[in-house]
Design an enzyme around this catalytic site. Structure first.
Site, PDB file in Angstrom:
ATOM      1  N   PHE A   2     -39.593 141.422  38.564  1.00 37.31           N
ATOM      2  CA  PHE A   2     -39.198 140.015  38.419  1.00 37.31           C
ATOM      3  C   PHE A   2     -38.014 139.822  37.483  1.00 37.31           C
ATOM      4  O   PHE A   2     -37.584 138.688  37.254  1.00 37.31           O
ATOM      5  CB  PHE A   2     -40.397 139.177  37.950  1.00 37.31           C
ATOM      6  CG  PHE A   2     -41.014 139.627  36.642  1.00 37.31           C
ATOM      7  CD1 PHE A   2     -40.444 139.296  35.420  1.00 37.31           C
ATOM      8  CD2 PHE A   2     -42.194 140.379  36.635  1.00 37.31           C
ATOM      9  CE1 PHE A   2     -41.019 139.702  34.223  1.00 37.31           C
ATOM     10  CE2 PHE A   2     -42.775 140.793  35.440  1.00 37.31           C
ATOM     11  CZ  PHE A   2     -42.178 140.450  34.230  1.00 37.31           C
ATOM     12  N   LYS A  16     -37.382 126.116  28.156  1.00 34.52           N
ATOM     13  CA  LYS A  16     -36.643 126.758  29.253  1.00 34.52           C
ATOM     14  C   LYS A  16     -35.933 125.716  30.128  1.00 34.52           C
ATOM     15  O   LYS A  16     -36.212 124.512  30.032  1.00 34.52           O
ATOM     16  CB  LYS A  16     -37.615 127.619  30.072  1.00 34.52           C
ATOM     17  CG  LYS A  16     -38.192 128.812  29.278  1.00 34.52           C
ATOM     18  CD  LYS A  16     -39.066 129.703  30.170  1.00 34.52           C
ATOM     19  CE  LYS A  16     -39.617 130.900  29.399  1.00 34.52           C
ATOM     20  NZ  LYS A  16     -40.423 131.787  30.269  1.00 34.52           N
ATOM     21  N   TYR A  27     -34.808 139.525  27.185  1.00 32.14           N
ATOM     22  CA  TYR A  27     -35.978 140.006  27.929  1.00 32.14           C
ATOM     23  C   TYR A  27     -35.860 141.501  28.261  1.00 32.14           C
ATOM     24  O   TYR A  27     -36.405 141.946  29.273  1.00 32.14           O
ATOM     25  CB  TYR A  27     -36.157 139.195  29.210  1.00 32.14           C
ATOM     26  CG  TYR A  27     -36.836 137.848  29.011  1.00 32.14           C
ATOM     27  CD1 TYR A  27     -38.153 137.775  28.554  1.00 32.14           C
ATOM     28  CD2 TYR A  27     -36.187 136.654  29.299  1.00 32.14           C
ATOM     29  CE1 TYR A  27     -38.800 136.554  28.383  1.00 32.14           C
ATOM     30  CE2 TYR A  27     -36.818 135.429  29.134  1.00 32.14           C
ATOM     31  CZ  TYR A  27     -38.129 135.383  28.676  1.00 32.14           C
ATOM     32  OH  TYR A  27     -38.771 134.166  28.518  1.00 32.14           O
ATOM     33  N   ARG A  46     -48.543 130.141  20.969  1.00 29.07           N
ATOM     34  CA  ARG A  46     -49.004 130.700  22.246  1.00 29.07           C
ATOM     35  C   ARG A  46     -50.173 129.881  22.804  1.00 29.07           C
ATOM     36  O   ARG A  46     -50.283 129.690  24.020  1.00 29.07           O
ATOM     37  CB  ARG A  46     -49.426 132.166  22.070  1.00 29.07           C
ATOM     38  CG  ARG A  46     -48.301 133.104  21.638  1.00 29.07           C
ATOM     39  CD  ARG A  46     -47.364 133.513  22.741  1.00 29.07           C
ATOM     40  NE  ARG A  46     -47.980 134.292  23.786  1.00 29.07           N
ATOM     41  CZ  ARG A  46     -47.290 134.921  24.741  1.00 29.07           C
ATOM     42  NH1 ARG A  46     -45.954 134.871  24.770  1.00 29.07           N
ATOM     43  NH2 ARG A  46     -47.905 135.582  25.687  1.00 29.07           N
ATOM     44  N   THR A  64     -49.209 132.372  30.929  1.00 32.36           N
ATOM     45  CA  THR A  64     -47.897 132.588  31.564  1.00 32.36           C
ATOM     46  C   THR A  64     -47.817 131.881  32.915  1.00 32.36           C
ATOM     47  O   THR A  64     -46.809 131.251  33.234  1.00 32.36           O
ATOM     48  CB  THR A  64     -47.668 134.107  31.760  1.00 32.36           C
ATOM     49  OG1 THR A  64     -47.859 134.756  30.503  1.00 32.36           O
ATOM     50  CG2 THR A  64     -46.275 134.388  32.279  1.00 32.36           C
ATOM     51  N   HIS A  87     -41.010 129.543  26.215  1.00 33.61           N
ATOM     52  CA  HIS A  87     -41.237 130.904  25.740  1.00 33.61           C
ATOM     53  C   HIS A  87     -41.753 130.831  24.319  1.00 33.61           C
ATOM     54  O   HIS A  87     -41.333 129.965  23.549  1.00 33.61           O
ATOM     55  CB  HIS A  87     -39.932 131.720  25.738  1.00 33.61           C
ATOM     56  CG  HIS A  87     -40.042 132.941  24.852  1.00 33.61           C
ATOM     57  ND1 HIS A  87     -40.628 134.096  25.275  1.00 33.61           N
ATOM     58  CD2 HIS A  87     -39.704 133.141  23.547  1.00 33.61           C
ATOM     59  CE1 HIS A  87     -40.630 134.975  24.262  1.00 33.61           C
ATOM     60  NE2 HIS A  87     -40.081 134.415  23.212  1.00 33.61           N
ATOM     61  N   ASN A 114     -41.659 128.358  33.855  1.00 31.26           N
ATOM     62  CA  ASN A 114     -42.894 127.996  33.139  1.00 31.26           C
ATOM     63  C   ASN A 114     -42.652 127.328  31.786  1.00 31.26           C
ATOM     64  O   ASN A 114     -43.436 127.477  30.858  1.00 31.26           O
ATOM     65  CB  ASN A 114     -43.831 129.211  33.037  1.00 31.26           C
ATOM     66  CG  ASN A 114     -43.206 130.374  32.312  1.00 31.26           C
ATOM     67  OD1 ASN A 114     -42.092 130.264  31.785  1.00 31.26           O
ATOM     68  ND2 ASN A 114     -43.907 131.487  32.245  1.00 31.26           N
ATOM     69  N   ARG A 132     -47.709 124.469  29.409  1.00 29.97           N
ATOM     70  CA  ARG A 132     -47.448 124.989  30.756  1.00 29.97           C
ATOM     71  C   ARG A 132     -48.290 124.264  31.807  1.00 29.97           C
ATOM     72  O   ARG A 132     -47.819 124.017  32.920  1.00 29.97           O
ATOM     73  CB  ARG A 132     -47.662 126.503  30.781  1.00 29.97           C
ATOM     74  CG  ARG A 132     -46.469 127.246  30.156  1.00 29.97           C
ATOM     75  CD  ARG A 132     -46.748 128.693  29.907  1.00 29.97           C
ATOM     76  NE  ARG A 132     -45.533 129.464  29.637  1.00 29.97           N
ATOM     77  CZ  ARG A 132     -45.533 130.683  29.098  1.00 29.97           C
ATOM     78  NH1 ARG A 132     -46.675 131.272  28.783  1.00 29.97           N
ATOM     79  NH2 ARG A 132     -44.397 131.324  28.889  1.00 29.97           N
TER      80      ARG A 132
HETATM   81  P1  RTP Z   1     -42.426 134.453  27.743  1.00 28.42           P
HETATM   82  O1  RTP Z   1     -42.052 135.836  27.276  1.00 28.42           O
HETATM   83  O2  RTP Z   1     -41.373 133.792  28.570  1.00 28.42           O
HETATM   84  O3  RTP Z   1     -42.911 133.611  26.605  1.00 28.42           O
HETATM   85  O4  RTP Z   1     -43.699 134.549  28.702  1.00 28.42           O
HETATM   86  P2  RTP Z   1     -45.000 135.402  28.474  1.00 28.42           P
HETATM   87  O5  RTP Z   1     -44.956 136.151  27.172  1.00 28.42           O
HETATM   88  O6  RTP Z   1     -46.154 134.481  28.699  1.00 28.42           O
HETATM   89  O7  RTP Z   1     -44.913 136.418  29.684  1.00 28.42           O
HETATM   90  P3  RTP Z   1     -44.147 137.829  29.782  1.00 28.42           P
HETATM   91  O8  RTP Z   1     -45.124 138.823  30.290  1.00 28.42           O
HETATM   92  O9  RTP Z   1     -43.421 138.141  28.508  1.00 28.42           O
HETATM   93  O10 RTP Z   1     -43.088 137.568  30.932  1.00 28.42           O
HETATM   94  C1  RTP Z   1     -41.846 136.933  30.675  1.00 28.42           C
HETATM   95  C2  RTP Z   1     -41.560 135.941  31.780  1.00 28.42           C
HETATM   96  O11 RTP Z   1     -41.366 136.659  32.998  1.00 28.42           O
HETATM   97  C3  RTP Z   1     -41.903 135.918  34.088  1.00 28.42           C
HETATM   98  N1  RTP Z   1     -42.921 136.695  34.759  1.00 28.42           N
HETATM   99  N2  RTP Z   1     -43.015 136.730  36.047  1.00 28.42           N
HETATM  100  N3  RTP Z   1     -43.838 137.277  38.694  1.00 28.42           N
HETATM  101  C4  RTP Z   1     -44.507 137.814  37.689  1.00 28.42           C
HETATM  102  O12 RTP Z   1     -45.466 138.548  37.839  1.00 28.42           O
HETATM  103  C5  RTP Z   1     -44.059 137.514  36.334  1.00 28.42           C
HETATM  104  N4  RTP Z   1     -44.594 137.987  35.236  1.00 28.42           N
HETATM  105  C6  RTP Z   1     -43.875 137.453  34.227  1.00 28.42           C
HETATM  106  C7  RTP Z   1     -42.517 134.658  33.528  1.00 28.42           C
HETATM  107  O13 RTP Z   1     -41.597 133.592  33.723  1.00 28.42           O
HETATM  108  C8  RTP Z   1     -42.696 134.958  32.048  1.00 28.42           C
HETATM  109  O14 RTP Z   1     -42.607 133.792  31.261  1.00 28.42           O
HETATM  110 MG    MG Z   2     -43.315 137.353  26.617  1.00 34.18          MG
END
Ligand code: RTP
Ligand code: MG
Length: 141
Positions: free
Chosen positions: A59, A11, A51, A87, A93, A117, A114, A104
């Site tokens: 968010f 990122k 996304y 992962r 996350t 992805h 973070n 991370r």
């Molecule tokens: P990614 O898709 O980026 O790999 O991250 P992830 O699976 O660990 O998390 P995901 O639930 O898919 O969320 C995508 C991205 O959105 C942001 N996020 N912010 N403020 C919040 O509560 C929140 N929750 C998620 C994070 O930057 C996350 O990587």
């Molecule tokens: Mg995700």
């Protein structure tokens, strides 16, 4: 264990920190091979489409703003159990909850910025790889 492919994105925060090489080294040391890679500057449509599952989340706007704030490096990683392995290397996350030694924990400051992805399932991996790469851009060895 099955050989899988997963989509990884380094990122904008990690690119800005000059951490591309250190992050890719972690994938390679863990036995994952980079079989496709490119650097891109995403626009709102491309980042928002990627996304789309989070479109209704509070968010979402910040997430798209962050993902378009600078260049990213997108890669296809291949190897045994690649989706779960990536992962695991990434960590949680929220970097404050990420296990020590994960990408991370070591490179990210906040849940919004973070560092990486990674696809979260076989279905996501298939969709996300096709979202960024044509079949002729993937080079298995
Ligand atoms: P990614 O898709 O980026 O790999 O991250 P992830 O699976 O660990 O998390 P995901 O639930 O898919 O969320 C995508 C991205 O959105 C942001 N996020 N912010 N403020 C919040 O509560 C929140 N929750 C998620 C994070 O930057 C996350 O990587
Ligand atoms: Mg995700």
């Amino acid at each position: 264990m099955a050989t899988e492919r997963t989509l990884s994105i380094i990122k904008p925060d990690a690119v800005a920190k000059n951490a591309i090489g250190e992050i890719i080294a972690r994938f390679e040391k863990a036995g994952l091979q980079v079989v496709a890679a490119k650097m891109l500057k995403l626009d709102d449509d491309k980042a928002g489409g990627f996304y789309a599952e989070h479109k209704e989340r509070p968010f979402f706007k910040d997430l798209v703003g962050f993902m378009t704030s600078g260049p990213v490096v997108v890669q296809v990683l291949e190897g045994d159990d690649a989706i779960a392995k990536n992962r695991e290397l990434m960590g949680a996350t929220n970097p404050k909850e990420a296990a020590p030694g994960t990408i991370r924990a070591d490179f990210a400051e906040t849940i919004d910025a973070n560092a990486v992805h990674g696809s979260d399932s076989a279905e996501s991996a298939e969709r996300e790889i096709a979202y960024f790469f044509g079949a002729d851009e993937i080079c298995p060895r």
